[in-house]
Design an enzyme around this catalytic site. Structure first.
Site, PDB file in Angstrom:
ATOM      1  N   SER A  85       0.833  -1.195   0.000  1.00 33.79           N
ATOM      2  CA  SER A  85       0.000   0.000   0.000  1.00 33.79           C
ATOM      3  C   SER A  85       0.878   1.260   0.000  1.00 33.79           C
ATOM      4  CB  SER A  85      -0.965  -0.055   1.190  1.00 33.79           C
ATOM      5  OG  SER A  85      -2.021   0.845   1.034  1.00 33.79           O
ATOM      6  N   GLU A 175      -2.197  13.641  13.625  1.00 35.02           N
ATOM      7  CA  GLU A 175      -2.492  15.000  13.141  1.00 35.02           C
ATOM      8  C   GLU A 175      -1.838  15.249  11.784  1.00 35.02           C
ATOM      9  OE1 GLU A 175      -4.331  17.367  14.527  1.00 35.02           O
ATOM     10  OE2 GLU A 175      -4.751  16.527  16.516  1.00 35.02           O
ATOM     11  N   HIS A 234      -7.455  -5.938   0.554  1.00 37.48           N
ATOM     12  CA  HIS A 234      -6.285  -5.056   0.517  1.00 37.48           C
ATOM     13  C   HIS A 234      -5.160  -5.553   1.430  1.00 37.48           C
ATOM     14  CE1 HIS A 234      -3.977  -1.490  -0.174  1.00 37.48           C
ATOM     15  NE2 HIS A 234      -4.108  -1.051   1.057  1.00 37.48           N
TER      16      HIS A 234
END
Length: 255
Positions: A85, A175, A234
């Site tokens: 990925s 974040e 996946h």
């Protein structure tokens, strides 16, 4: 220069493994031990993940540079590289920039194209957790289930949760990753070309590599082949580890 955390297993020719978004080296430890029967395996925590450093810059050029710095610091001239990925896109970026440093390249369930943002619900779920007042992992799992019904995905995500004295904290730099997530969807540049041997392995139930993507893959990665693991999504290496291992080892050892 900040250095990445990594796990080192086995002896022999180097094989570097790169995890996906919100993953860690832990995700690859079971398979890593199998590869280590044949290779010297390095499983990395990429920046802003696991036990590696946190940084405001989060992009494929930065992640590929981290890999170059890692190889230089470990005196690895050339290695097989396996990426899943996001880690696969890092591996592609690195291979195109530094083809002489890559032996065989294995890309797990991601293509060179741009992907539209599709992690919105996951980030909403993760940010919904009030870590300061969280009493247990079970409570975190129950709250996360309101956003993410798949228990396997929740278990994967909650590996990023660490207990700190009486409260919890994220090991992952949530974040920054959320802020820069669009960059992680970006494709390779249109003129990118890689001439050396590459294996793409896709999950038959995943939509990350569609049949319609084959032309782009073969035109960018000139010496590539594509294998499909039927019935896998996946996270194909976790869902069908034995078959993933067999296909990847056969490629590494026999081409």
């Amino acid at each position: 220069m900040q250095e990445l955390y990594f796990r080192e297993l086995g002896e022999g020719q180097p094989l570097i493994i790169l995890h996906g978004l919100l993953g860690t080296s832990d995700n690859w430890l079971t398979l890593g031990k199998k590869y280590a029967e044949h290779y010297k395996v390095y499983i990395l925590d990429q920046r802003n993940h696991g036990q590696s450093f946190h940084d405001d810059e989060f992009s494929y050029p930065a992640l590929a540079k981290d890999l170059l710095n890692f190889m230089n610091s470990q005196n690895i001239e050339k290695a097989h590289i396996l990426g899943h990925s996001m880690g696969g896109k890092v591996a592609m970026t690195f291979a195109i920039e530094h083809p002489g440093r890559v032996d065989k390249l294995i890309i797990a369930d991601i293509g060179p194209q741009t992907y539209p943002p599709h992690h919105t619900v996951i980030f909403k779920g993760l940010f919904s957790l009030d870590l300061a007042n969280l009493s247990s992992r079970n409570e975190a799992d129950e709250k996360l289930a309101e956003y993410i019904p798949e228990i396997g995905v929740r278990q994967f995500l909650l590996k990023n949760l660490a207990r700190n004295n009486d409260s919890f904290e994220w090991k992952v730099n949530l974040e920054v990753i959320a802020k820069e997530i669009d960059k992680i969807g970006l494709g390779l540049s249109h003129n990118a070309v890689y001439e050396n041997s590459t294996l793409f392995i896709r999950g038959g139930k995943s939509d990350y590599i569609k049949d319609s993507d084959f032309n782009l893959i073969h035109s960018t990665f000139k010496n590539s082949k594509i294998e499909t693991i039927g019935g896998a999504g996946h996270w194909l290496h976790a869902e069908k580890p034995d078959l993933f291992l067999k296909i990847s080892l056969d490629y590494l050892q026999n081409g």
